[in-house]
Design a protein around this motif. Structure first.
Motif, short mmCIF file in Angstrom:
data_model
loop_
_atom_site.label_atom_id
_atom_site.label_comp_id
_atom_site.label_asym_id
_atom_site.label_seq_id
_atom_site.Cartn_x
_atom_site.Cartn_y
_atom_site.Cartn_z
N ASP A 1 0.80 -1.22 0.00
CA ASP A 1 0.00 0.00 0.00
C ASP A 1 0.83 1.26 0.00
O ASP A 1 0.62 2.11 -0.83
CB ASP A 1 -1.02 0.04 1.15
CG ASP A 1 -1.97 1.22 1.01
OD1 ASP A 1 -2.45 1.46 -0.11
OD2 ASP A 1 -2.22 1.90 2.02
N CYS A 2 1.75 1.43 0.93
CA CYS A 2 2.49 2.70 1.00
C CYS A 2 3.55 2.71 -0.10
O CYS A 2 3.29 3.12 -1.21
CB CYS A 2 3.11 2.84 2.38
SG CYS A 2 4.07 1.37 2.85
N CYS A 3 4.72 2.24 0.19
CA CYS A 3 5.79 2.10 -0.82
C CYS A 3 5.85 0.66 -1.31
O CYS A 3 5.93 0.39 -2.49
CB CYS A 3 7.14 2.49 -0.23
SG CYS A 3 7.24 4.25 0.15
N CYS A 4 5.82 -0.26 -0.36
CA CYS A 4 5.82 -1.68 -0.71
C CYS A 4 4.55 -1.99 -1.51
O CYS A 4 3.47 -1.51 -1.18
CB CYS A 4 5.82 -2.55 0.53
SG CYS A 4 7.23 -2.33 1.63
N GLY A 5 4.70 -2.75 -2.54
CA GLY A 5 3.54 -3.15 -3.32
C GLY A 5 2.98 -2.05 -4.20
O GLY A 5 1.87 -2.17 -4.71
N SER A 6 3.72 -0.98 -4.37
CA SER A 6 3.24 0.13 -5.18
C SER A 6 4.15 0.33 -6.39
O SER A 6 5.25 -0.22 -6.44
CB SER A 6 3.18 1.41 -4.35
OG SER A 6 4.47 1.95 -4.20
N PRO A 7 3.71 1.16 -7.34
CA PRO A 7 4.57 1.47 -8.49
C PRO A 7 5.89 2.14 -8.12
O PRO A 7 6.79 2.22 -8.94
CB PRO A 7 3.70 2.40 -9.35
CG PRO A 7 2.30 2.08 -8.95
CD PRO A 7 2.37 1.72 -7.49
N GLY B 1 9.65 -2.97 -11.39
CA GLY B 1 10.27 -4.20 -11.84
C GLY B 1 9.81 -5.46 -11.14
O GLY B 1 10.44 -6.50 -11.29
N ILE B 2 8.75 -5.38 -10.36
CA ILE B 2 8.25 -6.57 -9.67
C ILE B 2 6.73 -6.61 -9.77
O ILE B 2 6.07 -5.58 -9.68
CB ILE B 2 8.71 -6.62 -8.20
CG1 ILE B 2 8.27 -7.92 -7.54
CG2 ILE B 2 8.24 -5.42 -7.42
CD1 ILE B 2 8.97 -8.23 -6.25
N ASP B 3 6.21 -7.79 -9.97
CA ASP B 3 4.77 -8.00 -9.98
C ASP B 3 4.35 -8.29 -8.54
O ASP B 3 4.50 -9.40 -8.06
CB ASP B 3 4.42 -9.16 -10.91
CG ASP B 3 2.93 -9.41 -11.04
OD1 ASP B 3 2.17 -9.01 -10.12
OD2 ASP B 3 2.54 -10.03 -12.04
N HIS B 4 3.89 -7.26 -7.86
CA HIS B 4 3.57 -7.37 -6.44
C HIS B 4 2.47 -8.38 -6.16
O HIS B 4 2.56 -9.15 -5.19
CB HIS B 4 3.18 -6.00 -5.87
CG HIS B 4 4.23 -4.97 -6.09
ND1 HIS B 4 5.39 -4.92 -5.37
CD2 HIS B 4 4.30 -3.94 -6.98
CE1 HIS B 4 6.13 -3.91 -5.79
NE2 HIS B 4 5.49 -3.30 -6.77
N ALA B 5 1.45 -8.40 -7.00
CA ALA B 5 0.36 -9.36 -6.81
C ALA B 5 0.87 -10.79 -6.99
O ALA B 5 0.51 -11.68 -6.21
CB ALA B 5 -0.78 -9.07 -7.78
N ALA B 6 1.71 -11.02 -7.98
CA ALA B 6 2.26 -12.35 -8.21
C ALA B 6 3.15 -12.77 -7.04
O ALA B 6 3.13 -13.94 -6.63
CB ALA B 6 3.04 -12.39 -9.52
N GLN B 7 3.91 -11.84 -6.48
CA GLN B 7 4.75 -12.16 -5.33
C GLN B 7 3.89 -12.59 -4.14
O GLN B 7 4.16 -13.59 -3.49
CB GLN B 7 5.61 -10.95 -4.93
CG GLN B 7 6.53 -11.25 -3.76
CD GLN B 7 7.28 -10.03 -3.29
OE1 GLN B 7 6.67 -8.98 -3.01
NE2 GLN B 7 8.59 -10.13 -3.21
N THR B 8 2.83 -11.84 -3.88
CA THR B 8 1.94 -12.18 -2.77
C THR B 8 1.30 -13.55 -2.99
O THR B 8 1.25 -14.37 -2.06
CB THR B 8 0.86 -11.10 -2.61
OG1 THR B 8 1.51 -9.84 -2.38
CG2 THR B 8 -0.08 -11.41 -1.45
#
Length: 136
Positions: free
Chosen positions: A31-37, A41-48
């Motif tokens: 939400d804040c920095c993590c998992g945001s644009p 270079g990382i697919d945050h949803a795929a990582q989760t």
């Protein structure tokens, strides 16, 4: 039939995981920095989802360590806690290979049960202890 606390602890287990002692769990910051644009270079949803395939995952809005984005906290299983393990904070987990190392460790038991892959030493950090405004 009512759920017992041990049943409730198993509600968010990955599909196909047998009920039993509380497993290793993972918290991901989003939400804040993590998992945001902001972290490119990382697919945050795929990582989760990849982590969720290995262990129960809780998503936090912000763990207040934005300088370490993406942050993953691996919480010990009941066996790990019995062995004295504490949660392990991993920062800058922005590479699919690092996510796979976390998945492998969690699947092998996590903190207090299995040693982490050596490469994860590069990601481990201790979050700063917050001080109250009254100086204590």
């Amino acid at each position: 039939m009512s759920a017992t606390p041990s049943d409730a602890a198993n509600d968010d287990l990955p599909e196909g995981t047998a009920p039993g002692p509380v497993p290793c769990r993972v918290v991901v910051c989003r939400d804040c920095c993590c998992g945001s644009p902001k972290v490119t270079g990382i697919d945050h949803a795929a990582q989760t989802e990849r982590l969720r395939a290995a262990a129960p995952v809780r998503v936090s809005d912000c763990l207040d360590v934005c300088d370490q984005a993406n942050v993953i906290v691996v919480q010990p299983s009941s066996a790990g806690r019995a062995a004295g393990a504490r949660p392990v904070w991993l920062g800058l987990v922005n590479d699919p290979a690092a996510t796979e190392d976390v998945v492998a460790w969690v699947r092998s038991g996590g903190p207090g049960v299995a040693p982490p892959p050596d490469i994860l030493d590069l990601y481990v950090f201790s979050p700063l202890t917050r001080r109250r405004t009254d100086g204590s």
